[in-house]
Design a protein around this motif. Structure first.
Motif, mmCIF file in Angstrom:
data_model
loop_
_atom_site.group_PDB
_atom_site.id
_atom_site.type_symbol
_atom_site.label_atom_id
_atom_site.label_comp_id
_atom_site.label_asym_id
_atom_site.label_seq_id
_atom_site.Cartn_x
_atom_site.Cartn_y
_atom_site.Cartn_z
ATOM 1 N N GLN A 77 26.454 62.271 26.767
ATOM 2 C CA GLN A 77 26.273 63.800 26.981
ATOM 3 C C GLN A 77 24.858 63.961 27.658
ATOM 4 O O GLN A 77 24.928 65.010 28.584
ATOM 5 C CB GLN A 77 25.867 64.422 25.335
ATOM 6 C CG GLN A 77 27.338 64.632 24.807
ATOM 7 C CD GLN A 77 27.302 65.138 23.416
ATOM 8 O OE1 GLN A 77 26.431 64.811 22.768
ATOM 9 N NE2 GLN A 77 28.226 66.091 23.133
ATOM 10 N N ASP A 80 25.813 63.352 31.479
ATOM 11 C CA ASP A 80 26.838 64.258 31.827
ATOM 12 C C ASP A 80 27.795 63.483 32.353
ATOM 13 O O ASP A 80 28.531 63.827 33.184
ATOM 14 C CB ASP A 80 26.274 64.893 32.984
ATOM 15 C CG ASP A 80 25.431 66.029 32.518
ATOM 16 O OD1 ASP A 80 25.252 66.724 31.530
ATOM 17 O OD2 ASP A 80 24.259 66.392 33.334
ATOM 18 N N LYS A 84 30.825 69.549 30.685
ATOM 19 C CA LYS A 84 29.919 70.602 29.699
ATOM 20 C C LYS A 84 30.901 70.973 28.800
ATOM 21 O O LYS A 84 30.534 71.258 27.394
ATOM 22 C CB LYS A 84 29.218 71.517 30.323
ATOM 23 C CG LYS A 84 28.123 70.645 31.128
ATOM 24 C CD LYS A 84 26.953 70.406 30.403
ATOM 25 C CE LYS A 84 25.515 70.015 31.291
ATOM 26 N NZ LYS A 84 25.003 69.013 30.642
ATOM 27 N N ASN A 87 31.755 69.011 25.365
ATOM 28 C CA ASN A 87 30.566 68.850 24.474
ATOM 29 C C ASN A 87 30.583 69.788 23.565
ATOM 30 O O ASN A 87 30.110 71.129 23.825
ATOM 31 C CB ASN A 87 29.357 68.618 25.032
ATOM 32 C CG ASN A 87 29.203 67.540 26.449
ATOM 33 O OD1 ASN A 87 29.877 66.460 25.878
ATOM 34 N ND2 ASN A 87 28.724 67.546 27.338
ATOM 35 N N ILE A 93 32.246 65.217 21.136
ATOM 36 C CA ILE A 93 32.854 65.435 22.505
ATOM 37 C C ILE A 93 34.458 65.706 21.976
ATOM 38 O O ILE A 93 34.999 65.013 21.288
ATOM 39 C CB ILE A 93 32.883 64.340 23.398
ATOM 40 C CG1 ILE A 93 31.272 63.954 23.526
ATOM 41 C CG2 ILE A 93 33.522 64.827 24.466
ATOM 42 C CD1 ILE A 93 31.185 62.625 24.248
#
Length: 189
Positions: A77, A80, A84, A87, A93
């Motif tokens: 996370q 990246d 996004k 998340n 996730i």
């Protein structure tokens, strides 16, 4: 008789013509219900393949030493590795079907030079397409039900274990045998 010919020549549709048009519309509607889910499954698999490929490349770029001991969802996370919108919160996730995604070290032969990406809750049709498209990028792929049963490996190229290339029939059988939701484990090569 003259009035009938005059009325007929003014236009309009006969009953047979109207029924024919309705039959064509009905056939197109039925066809769309059959084709649309397949198109959606293909789009979902394509999107998730892009996510999976990007996460794999990102993990390799992040851990250039090849030692994935410290790889975790939190690290993924922060770097990246996943979009996004996947998340949910720190360390969580979620995939587009409501299942979970995790990325962790995968120990093999006493080292952490491999990593795995787990997907849970993958629909059957997407499972078949996703595994078929992604399998070439990974050394081992397992497909199973929620209880992670044994014998779920559909590809393995690691020495020290039975080595076999992808068997598409086994992928389809494993994905279909999950009662609609599959768990897939992709292990790096």
């Amino acid at each position: 008789m003259k009035a009938f010919k005059q009325a007929r020549s003014q236009g309009g549709f006969s009953l047979i013509e109207l029924l024919l048009v309705l039959a064509i519309i009905a056939a197109l509607a039925v066809a769309s219900f059959i084709v649309y889910p397949r198109v959606q499954a293909g789009r979902s698999a394509d999107y998730e393949l892009k996510v999976l490929t990007a996460a794999q490349a990102g993990a390799r770029a992040l851990f250039t030493s090849g030692n994935y001991t410290h790889l975790s969802n939190e690290v993924a996370q922060n770097a990246d590795l996943f979009p996004k919108d996947m998340n949910i919160s720190t360390g969580q996730i979620r995939n587009q079907w409501g299942g979970w995604v995790s990325i962790l070290p995968a120990e093999h032969g006493g080292s952490n030079r491999y990593f795995k990406i787990d997907y849970t809750g993958v629909p059957t049709d997407v499972c078949i397409r996703l595994v078929g498209a992604a399998v070439k990028n990974f050394g081992r792929v397992d497909v199973s039900t929620q209880d992670w049963e044994a014998g779920s490996t559909v590809r393995n190229i690691y020495p020290g274990r039975p080595i076999f290339e992808l068997d598409e029939a086994k992928v389809a059988t494993k994905c279909r045998g999950t009662n609609g939701k599959a768990n897939i484990v992709f292990i790096s090569d």
